[in-house]
Write an enzyme that holds these catalytic residues in place. Structure first.
Site, PDB file in Angstrom:
ATOM      1  N   LYS A  30      65.903  -7.005  34.344  1.00 56.30           N
ATOM      2  CA  LYS A  30      64.617  -7.610  34.696  1.00 56.30           C
ATOM      3  C   LYS A  30      64.599  -8.102  36.158  1.00 56.30           C
ATOM      4  O   LYS A  30      65.650  -8.242  36.787  1.00 56.30           O
ATOM      5  CB  LYS A  30      64.320  -8.755  33.723  1.00 56.30           C
ATOM      6  N   TYR A  84      54.673  -4.243  26.814  1.00 59.47           N
ATOM      7  CA  TYR A  84      54.817  -5.381  25.900  1.00 59.47           C
ATOM      8  C   TYR A  84      53.590  -5.559  24.999  1.00 59.47           C
ATOM      9  O   TYR A  84      53.287  -6.686  24.573  1.00 59.47           O
ATOM     10  CB  TYR A  84      55.061  -6.661  26.697  1.00 59.47           C
ATOM     11  N   PHE A 143      52.649 -16.515  25.709  1.00 57.93           N
ATOM     12  CA  PHE A 143      53.441 -16.254  26.917  1.00 57.93           C
ATOM     13  C   PHE A 143      53.162 -14.885  27.533  1.00 57.93           C
ATOM     14  O   PHE A 143      53.799 -14.506  28.514  1.00 57.93           O
ATOM     15  CB  PHE A 143      54.942 -16.419  26.624  1.00 57.93           C
ATOM     16  N   ARG A 194      71.748  -5.737  21.547  1.00 50.11           N
ATOM     17  CA  ARG A 194      71.141  -7.050  21.280  1.00 50.11           C
ATOM     18  C   ARG A 194      72.224  -8.143  21.223  1.00 50.11           C
ATOM     19  O   ARG A 194      72.034  -9.251  21.696  1.00 50.11           O
ATOM     20  CB  ARG A 194      70.363  -7.019  19.952  1.00 50.11           C
ATOM     21  N   THR A 239      67.372 -14.780  23.090  1.00 46.64           N
ATOM     22  CA  THR A 239      66.255 -14.712  24.041  1.00 46.64           C
ATOM     23  C   THR A 239      66.291 -15.886  25.015  1.00 46.64           C
ATOM     24  O   THR A 239      66.097 -15.712  26.217  1.00 46.64           O
ATOM     25  CB  THR A 239      64.917 -14.715  23.260  1.00 46.64           C
ATOM     26  N   ARG A 271      72.976 -12.796  28.776  1.00 48.66           N
ATOM     27  CA  ARG A 271      72.011 -13.858  29.068  1.00 48.66           C
ATOM     28  C   ARG A 271      72.699 -15.193  29.336  1.00 48.66           C
ATOM     29  O   ARG A 271      72.251 -15.972  30.174  1.00 48.66           O
ATOM     30  CB  ARG A 271      70.981 -13.956  27.939  1.00 48.66           C
ATOM     31  N   ASN A 309      65.027 -13.998  31.743  1.00 46.93           N
ATOM     32  CA  ASN A 309      66.243 -13.862  30.936  1.00 46.93           C
ATOM     33  C   ASN A 309      67.008 -12.561  31.154  1.00 46.93           C
ATOM     34  O   ASN A 309      67.716 -12.096  30.272  1.00 46.93           O
ATOM     35  CB  ASN A 309      65.928 -14.121  29.453  1.00 46.93           C
ATOM     36  N   HIS A 369      66.314  -6.802  29.018  1.00 46.52           N
ATOM     37  CA  HIS A 369      65.573  -6.428  27.805  1.00 46.52           C
ATOM     38  C   HIS A 369      66.391  -5.413  27.018  1.00 46.52           C
ATOM     39  O   HIS A 369      67.067  -4.583  27.608  1.00 46.52           O
ATOM     40  CB  HIS A 369      64.225  -5.790  28.170  1.00 46.52           C
ATOM     41  N   GLU A 383      59.734   2.906  23.866  1.00 44.80           N
ATOM     42  CA  GLU A 383      60.107   2.357  25.180  1.00 44.80           C
ATOM     43  C   GLU A 383      60.794   3.398  26.055  1.00 44.80           C
ATOM     44  O   GLU A 383      60.550   3.461  27.265  1.00 44.80           O
ATOM     45  CB  GLU A 383      60.996   1.124  24.971  1.00 44.80           C
TER      46      GLU A 383
END
Ligand code: ATP
Ligand code: MG
Length: 138
Positions: free
Chosen positions: A10, A50, A58, A86, A92, A103, A113, A116, A127
């Site tokens: 990100k 998204y 948010f 993950r 998150t 993270r 964060n 993704h 995606e």
């Protein structure tokens, strides 16, 4: 069974110069990088990516953030790739992320964060196709 997942480094992590360190964690964990590129996406493109979060409070902040600077979208492959990425990413909210996760090491807040990762096979397929053409995935 070998599986593909989709990930994004990100804008916060790219800005802070963490791209190489995050890629090293991903490779150390046994993922093969099938495809990667540098991209900058518009607010509208972030909203499309998204779309499942469109009704969340948010959503505006998230799509502003994701269009705020360069990102590195990528396709990763290994056995159990979706769940394993993950786990490697961590929670998150980095405040809740386990020691050693990406993270925990590189994220500043629940919004900024660092990374993704797709959460299921159907979202991974959507995606991957959102950012990469079939010819880029051979
Ligand atoms: P990602 O989809 O980016 O891999 P995730 O699956 O851990 O993250 P989601 O619930 O899908 O989390 O939320 C998508 C993204 O929206 C989060 O990564 C985070 O950047 C942002 N986000 C989620 N919850 C909040 C919140 N309460 N406040 C601000 N931003 C949030
Ligand atoms: Mg998610």
């Amino acid at each position: 069974m070998s599986q593909r997942t989709f990930s994004i480094i990100k804008p916060d992590a790219v800005r802070k110069g963490y791209t190489g360190a995050i890629l090293a964690e991903i490779e150390k964990a046994g993922f093969k990088i099938v495809a990667i590129k540098k991209a900058s996406i518009s607010k509208a493109q972030a909203q499309g990516f998204y779309h499942v979060h469109a009704e969340r409070p948010f959503f505006g902040g998230l799509t502003d953030f994701m269009s705020s600077g360069p990102i590195f979208p990528m396709v990763l492959e290994k056995d159990n790739a979706i769940a394993d990425l993950r786990k490697l990413m961590g929670a998150t909210n980095p405040a809740n992320a386990e020691e050693g996760t990406i993270r925990k090491q590189f994220a500043a807040s629940i919004e900024e964060n660092a990374i993704h990762g797709s959460d299921a096979e159907d979202t991974a397929a959507f995606e991957i196709g959102y950012f990469f053409a079939g010819l880029e995935l051979i």
